[in-house]
Motif scaffolding. Structure first.
Motif, PDB file in Angstrom:
ATOM      1  N   ARG A 120      43.473   3.158  41.663  1.00  0.00           N
ATOM      2  CA  ARG A 120      42.808   3.619  40.439  1.00  0.00           C
ATOM      3  C   ARG A 120      43.685   4.551  39.617  1.00  0.00           C
ATOM      4  NH1 ARG A 120      39.027   7.940  40.091  1.00  0.00           N
ATOM      5  NH2 ARG A 120      39.075   7.995  42.363  1.00  0.00           N
ATOM      6  N   ARG A 121      44.280   5.563  40.217  1.00  0.00           N
ATOM      7  CA  ARG A 121      45.082   6.526  39.462  1.00  0.00           C
ATOM      8  C   ARG A 121      46.351   5.883  38.894  1.00  0.00           C
ATOM      9  NH1 ARG A 121      41.170   9.984  38.506  1.00  0.00           N
ATOM     10  NH2 ARG A 121      40.654  11.421  40.208  1.00  0.00           N
ATOM     11  N   ARG A 122      47.074   5.159  39.736  1.00  0.00           N
ATOM     12  CA  ARG A 122      48.366   4.617  39.293  1.00  0.00           C
ATOM     13  C   ARG A 122      48.208   3.506  38.259  1.00  0.00           C
ATOM     14  NH1 ARG A 122      52.433   2.710  43.308  1.00  0.00           N
ATOM     15  NH2 ARG A 122      50.696   1.700  44.383  1.00  0.00           N
ATOM     16  N   SER A 123      47.125   2.749  38.311  1.00  0.00           N
ATOM     17  CA  SER A 123      46.934   1.684  37.323  1.00  0.00           C
ATOM     18  C   SER A 123      46.707   2.271  35.930  1.00  0.00           C
ATOM     19  CB  SER A 123      45.762   0.791  37.726  1.00  0.00           C
ATOM     20  OG  SER A 123      44.572   1.526  37.856  1.00  0.00           O
ATOM     21  N   TRP A 124      45.889   3.336  35.845  1.00  0.00           N
ATOM     22  CA  TRP A 124      45.699   4.007  34.563  1.00  0.00           C
ATOM     23  C   TRP A 124      47.002   4.629  34.087  1.00  0.00           C
ATOM     24  CZ3 TRP A 124      42.152   3.656  30.999  1.00  0.00           C
ATOM     25  CH2 TRP A 124      40.844   3.274  31.332  1.00  0.00           C
ATOM     26  N   LEU A 125      47.772   5.139  35.022  1.00  0.00           N
ATOM     27  CA  LEU A 125      49.041   5.770  34.675  1.00  0.00           C
ATOM     28  C   LEU A 125      50.011   4.756  34.067  1.00  0.00           C
ATOM     29  CD1 LEU A 125      50.340   8.532  34.796  1.00  0.00           C
ATOM     30  CD2 LEU A 125      51.094   8.043  37.123  1.00  0.00           C
ATOM     31  N   LEU A 126      50.117   3.585  34.675  1.00  0.00           N
ATOM     32  CA  LEU A 126      51.033   2.564  34.180  1.00  0.00           C
ATOM     33  C   LEU A 126      50.631   2.070  32.791  1.00  0.00           C
ATOM     34  CD1 LEU A 126      53.487   0.787  34.835  1.00  0.00           C
ATOM     35  CD2 LEU A 126      51.906  -0.901  35.787  1.00  0.00           C
TER      36      LEU A 126
ATOM     37  N   VAL B  74      45.553  11.463  33.829  1.00  0.00           N
ATOM     38  CA  VAL B  74      45.804  10.828  35.123  1.00  0.00           C
ATOM     39  C   VAL B  74      46.776  11.651  35.968  1.00  0.00           C
ATOM     40  CG1 VAL B  74      46.406   8.681  36.277  1.00  0.00           C
ATOM     41  CG2 VAL B  74      45.462   8.606  33.979  1.00  0.00           C
ATOM     42  N   ILE B  75      47.846  12.155  35.361  1.00  0.00           N
ATOM     43  CA  ILE B  75      48.822  12.942  36.125  1.00  0.00           C
ATOM     44  C   ILE B  75      48.178  14.207  36.679  1.00  0.00           C
ATOM     45  CG2 ILE B  75      50.951  14.281  35.990  1.00  0.00           C
ATOM     46  CD1 ILE B  75      52.031  12.252  34.023  1.00  0.00           C
ATOM     47  N   ASP B  76      47.390  14.869  35.855  1.00  0.00           N
ATOM     48  CA  ASP B  76      46.719  16.088  36.324  1.00  0.00           C
ATOM     49  C   ASP B  76      45.782  15.778  37.489  1.00  0.00           C
ATOM     50  OD1 ASP B  76      47.978  17.698  34.445  1.00  0.00           O
ATOM     51  OD2 ASP B  76      46.440  17.359  32.930  1.00  0.00           O
ATOM     52  N   ALA B  77      45.034  14.689  37.371  1.00  0.00           N
ATOM     53  CA  ALA B  77      44.127  14.296  38.456  1.00  0.00           C
ATOM     54  C   ALA B  77      44.919  13.919  39.706  1.00  0.00           C
ATOM     55  CB  ALA B  77      43.251  13.136  38.014  1.00  0.00           C
ATOM     56  N   TYR B  78      46.011  13.189  39.524  1.00  0.00           N
ATOM     57  CA  TYR B  78      46.855  12.803  40.662  1.00  0.00           C
ATOM     58  C   TYR B  78      47.397  14.036  41.368  1.00  0.00           C
ATOM     59  CZ  TYR B  78      50.829  11.093  43.325  1.00  0.00           C
ATOM     60  OH  TYR B  78      51.725  10.845  44.333  1.00  0.00           O
ATOM     61  N   ARG B  79      47.876  15.007  40.586  1.00  0.00           N
ATOM     62  CA  ARG B  79      48.444  16.228  41.175  1.00  0.00           C
ATOM     63  C   ARG B  79      47.404  16.982  41.999  1.00  0.00           C
ATOM     64  NH1 ARG B  79      47.918  20.878  38.917  1.00  0.00           N
ATOM     65  NH2 ARG B  79      47.618  19.974  36.857  1.00  0.00           N
ATOM     66  N   ILE B  80      46.197  17.093  41.487  1.00  0.00           N
ATOM     67  CA  ILE B  80      45.148  17.817  42.196  1.00  0.00           C
ATOM     68  C   ILE B  80      44.687  17.038  43.424  1.00  0.00           C
ATOM     69  CG2 ILE B  80      42.791  18.712  42.001  1.00  0.00           C
ATOM     70  CD1 ILE B  80      43.461  19.172  38.986  1.00  0.00           C
ATOM     71  N   ASP B  81      44.579  15.706  43.290  1.00  0.00           N
ATOM     72  CA  ASP B  81      44.119  14.872  44.401  1.00  0.00           C
ATOM     73  C   ASP B  81      45.152  14.750  45.512  1.00  0.00           C
ATOM     74  OD1 ASP B  81      41.897  14.486  42.859  1.00  0.00           O
ATOM     75  OD2 ASP B  81      42.349  12.408  42.318  1.00  0.00           O
ATOM     76  N   ALA B  82      46.433  14.804  45.159  1.00  0.00           N
ATOM     77  CA  ALA B  82      47.488  14.454  46.110  1.00  0.00           C
ATOM     78  C   ALA B  82      47.861  15.569  47.067  1.00  0.00           C
ATOM     79  CB  ALA B  82      48.737  13.996  45.354  1.00  0.00           C
ATOM     80  N   ALA B  83      47.500  16.811  46.756  1.00  0.00           N
ATOM     81  CA  ALA B  83      47.955  17.918  47.605  1.00  0.00           C
ATOM     82  C   ALA B  83      46.897  19.004  47.711  1.00  0.00           C
ATOM     83  CB  ALA B  83      49.253  18.505  47.049  1.00  0.00           C
TER      84      ALA B  83
ATOM     85  N   LEU C  69      55.425   3.412  39.973  1.00  0.00           N
ATOM     86  CA  LEU C  69      55.490   2.275  40.889  1.00  0.00           C
ATOM     87  C   LEU C  69      55.901   2.686  42.294  1.00  0.00           C
ATOM     88  CD1 LEU C  69      57.223  -0.326  38.525  1.00  0.00           C
ATOM     89  CD2 LEU C  69      54.799  -0.179  39.121  1.00  0.00           C
ATOM     90  N   LEU C  70      56.551   3.839  42.436  1.00  0.00           N
ATOM     91  CA  LEU C  70      57.056   4.261  43.741  1.00  0.00           C
ATOM     92  C   LEU C  70      56.119   5.194  44.499  1.00  0.00           C
ATOM     93  CD1 LEU C  70      60.852   4.884  42.950  1.00  0.00           C
ATOM     94  CD2 LEU C  70      59.825   2.909  44.100  1.00  0.00           C
ATOM     95  N   ILE C  71      55.349   6.015  43.800  1.00  0.00           N
ATOM     96  CA  ILE C  71      54.503   6.984  44.490  1.00  0.00           C
ATOM     97  C   ILE C  71      53.307   6.305  45.152  1.00  0.00           C
ATOM     98  CG2 ILE C  71      55.158   8.909  43.019  1.00  0.00           C
ATOM     99  CD1 ILE C  71      52.618   8.457  41.415  1.00  0.00           C
ATOM    100  N   ALA C  72      52.687   7.003  46.077  1.00  0.00           N
ATOM    101  CA  ALA C  72      51.514   6.482  46.779  1.00  0.00           C
ATOM    102  C   ALA C  72      50.242   6.893  46.051  1.00  0.00           C
ATOM    103  CB  ALA C  72      51.493   6.995  48.217  1.00  0.00           C
ATOM    104  N   GLU C  73      49.251   6.037  46.135  1.00  0.00           N
ATOM    105  CA  GLU C  73      47.942   6.346  45.564  1.00  0.00           C
ATOM    106  C   GLU C  73      47.259   7.406  46.427  1.00  0.00           C
ATOM    107  OE1 GLU C  73      44.514   5.756  42.989  1.00  0.00           O
ATOM    108  OE2 GLU C  73      46.663   5.356  42.819  1.00  0.00           O
ATOM    109  N   PRO C  74      46.755   8.498  45.812  1.00  0.00           N
ATOM    110  CA  PRO C  74      46.094   9.535  46.612  1.00  0.00           C
ATOM    111  C   PRO C  74      44.755   9.051  47.163  1.00  0.00           C
ATOM    112  CG  PRO C  74      45.843  10.003  44.283  1.00  0.00           C
ATOM    113  CD  PRO C  74      46.787   8.827  44.390  1.00  0.00           C
TER     114      PRO C  74
ATOM    115  N   TYR D  49      35.888  15.756  40.880  1.00  0.00           N
ATOM    116  CA  TYR D  49      35.885  15.507  39.430  1.00  0.00           C
ATOM    117  C   TYR D  49      37.197  16.002  38.821  1.00  0.00           C
ATOM    118  CZ  TYR D  49      30.929  15.624  40.709  1.00  0.00           C
ATOM    119  OH  TYR D  49      29.725  15.428  41.324  1.00  0.00           O
ATOM    120  N   SER D  50      38.290  15.803  39.518  1.00  0.00           N
ATOM    121  CA  SER D  50      39.563  16.396  39.102  1.00  0.00           C
ATOM    122  C   SER D  50      40.001  15.962  37.713  1.00  0.00           C
ATOM    123  CB  SER D  50      40.649  16.080  40.131  1.00  0.00           C
ATOM    124  OG  SER D  50      40.713  14.690  40.397  1.00  0.00           O
ATOM    125  N   ALA D  51      39.892  14.651  37.409  1.00  0.00           N
ATOM    126  CA  ALA D  51      40.346  14.169  36.103  1.00  0.00           C
ATOM    127  C   ALA D  51      39.498  14.732  34.980  1.00  0.00           C
ATOM    128  CB  ALA D  51      40.322  12.633  36.072  1.00  0.00           C
ATOM    129  N   THR D  52      38.188  14.676  35.131  1.00  0.00           N
ATOM    130  CA  THR D  52      37.294  15.108  34.069  1.00  0.00           C
ATOM    131  C   THR D  52      37.360  16.615  33.853  1.00  0.00           C
ATOM    132  OG1 THR D  52      35.791  13.284  34.550  1.00  0.00           O
ATOM    133  CG2 THR D  52      34.907  15.110  33.271  1.00  0.00           C
TER     134      THR D  52
END
Length: 462
Positions: A90-96, A138-147, A212-217, A394-397
């Motif tokens: 979900r996160r990476r598809s929106w990012l691309l 998306v990047i902000d949500a990914y950052r919060i979700d990933a760590a 394309l290289l990072i993992a989906e959180p 609700y990290s993205a929102t």
């Protein structure tokens, strides 16, 4: 809540080696690249094309896309993209998708001459701004979700390093490329700017490769309490049409819950926190629109501005982001939030002094260096603080709401910056922008008191 400061300098430094911190550097580059191409570099381009200062100021309203991104952030938080979700998540598809939109929009801007088609340039800039704001969500949500929270300061710092480096590339780099492409030609050369913006579009490939290289959180499997209420409500309304029940439940869980969660946690103090969020970067944002027109009117060439930004600006930006992340992890978020706000306001006075000094390379070097250093410190602390306020469900929102609030009021004021400069001149204008930062210091003090009280009564460490 802001996390507890780390106990040693060595422990703080080692966090930067984390793979997620490294990946956020490249995503930060992808996020920062469009910003300067929509504002600073574009304002230089427009001024060379003999577009009026007032129009350049109004052009900054394109940036309101960043201020209203919370409107579509719930869709990005919950809505998967068909086909791409299966491949990327979900996160990476929106990012691309957002990165592809930015790239195509920049190519369109490169092929447009604002001296001939100003309206077309504005439309394309809006497209880039919309896609860029979506990428930020998306990047902000990914950052919060990933760590986990203890890594957020490091991720914020490396994100800012990449972000600010991209701003230099899209600012000084674009000016340098345009100046080189123009050669010995005098005056406005549209083809030079076309070359610069095509090169910037190519640099977006760095973000695409990273995506394309990072993992989906991982995503939470259990719905939060507020969403569970929506599920229970849908179950109890089985007599209603199934489509209406599902739509109402989805709307409640996707749109209402993120905002209800934030207000529920902070009560009336949420107003205080939102006031701080919406004014923290006001000094820098209002000043920033007129910075390059200021350089042009003082007689600095593209090559001079680019040379100073490329050397001293890059060094001080990276140092500022690194110091900001390190000090935030060492001394805590709120202390560095205050220090960053104070520095941001004080550095604007250097621009006021420079208005009296005139065309002086040493002063240009001093102003750009100190401004970039303070900006890196302030932003690293601010991003870490905003991240600590979000609920991972609700990290993205929620982060989109916070970062939108950060830009809405300052961008609105910045739209009148050209009119103010025409009325009072550059030096009084820069002093006004410094004074705008004074109320921010009071808001930080009040917010720190509230968060300390909330932390103490919830059994968490500040």
């Amino acid at each position: 809540m802001p996390s507890k400061p780390l106990s040693s300098w060595w422990e703080s430094i080692q966090v930067y080696r984390h793979p997620k911190a490294i990946s956020l550097f490249f995503l930060g580059f992808s996020a920062g690249l469009p910003l300067m191409l929509l504002f600073s570099s574009l304002s230089f381009w427009l001024r060379e094309a003999e577009v009026s200062r007032a129009t350049i100021g109004f052009f900054s309203w394109i940036g309101l896309a960043y201020s209203i991104k919370w409107i579509w952030s719930p869709l990005i938080d919950k809505l998967p993209l068909p086909l791409l979700k299966t491949w990327l998540g979900r996160r990476r598809s929106w990012l691309l998708v957002s990165q592809a939109g930015i790239t195509l929009g920049l190519i369109g801007m490169a092929l447009t001459d604002p001296a001939i088609s100003l309206e077309q340039m504005a439309i394309l800039a809006v497209v880039v701004a919309f896609c860029s704001a979506t990428q930020d969500i998306v990047i902000d949500a990914y950052r919060i979700d990933a760590a986990e929270e203890k890594l957020q300061a490091a991720l914020a710092a490396t994100y800012m390093m990449g972000y600010r480096l991209a701003m230099i590339a899209a600012g000084a780099g674009a000016l340098a490329i345009a100046g080189f492409a123009a050669g010995t030609s005098e005056g406005y050369v549209p083809q030079a700017w076309m070359t610069a913006y095509l090169c910037m579009a190519a640099l977006m490939g760095m973000g695409i490769v990273t995506t394309l290289l990072i993992a989906e959180p991982a995503t939470p499997t259990k719905p939060p309490a507020l969403e569970q209420k929506a599920i229970d409500w849908m179950t109890s309304k089985s007599h209603l049409p199934d489509r209406i029940v599902k739509l109402a439940g989805w709307f409640y869980g996707t749109v209402i819950c993120p905002f209800a969660d934030f207000i529920g946690r902070h009560r009336w103090q949420a107003v205080l926190l939102l006031a701080l969020i919406s004014t923290y970067r006001i000094s820098d944002i209002v000043l920033g629109i007129m910075a390059n027109p200021f350089y042009v009117d003082l007689g600095f060439t593209k090559q001079e501005v680019a040379a100073v930004s490329k050397i001293y600006g890059v060094i001080m930006t990276l140092v500022g982001a690194g110091i900001g992340g390190l000090l935030t992890m060492r001394f805590g978020v709120m202390r560095m939030l205050f220090a960053g706000a104070l520095l941001s306001a004080l550095t604007n006075l250097l621009f006021a002094a420079m208005a009296h000094v005139g065309h002086d390379i040493l002063w240009l070097t001093l102003v750009i260096s100190i401004d970039n250093l303070s900006g890196g410190i302030a932003t690293a602390a601010f991003i870490a603080w905003l991240s600590s306020l979000t609920n991972v469900n609700y990290s993205a929102t929620q982060y989109a709401l916070f970062s939108s609030m950060m830009l809405l009021f300052p961008k609105f004021l910045a739209g009148f910056s050209g009119v103010v400069v025409d009325s009072v001149g550059y030096s009084p204008f820069f002093i006004m922008t410094a004074l705008l930062g004074v109320p921010v210091l009071l808001l930080i003090w009040l917010a720190s008191k509230h968060l300390a009280y909330q932390s103490a009564h919830s059994g968490e460490d500040q």
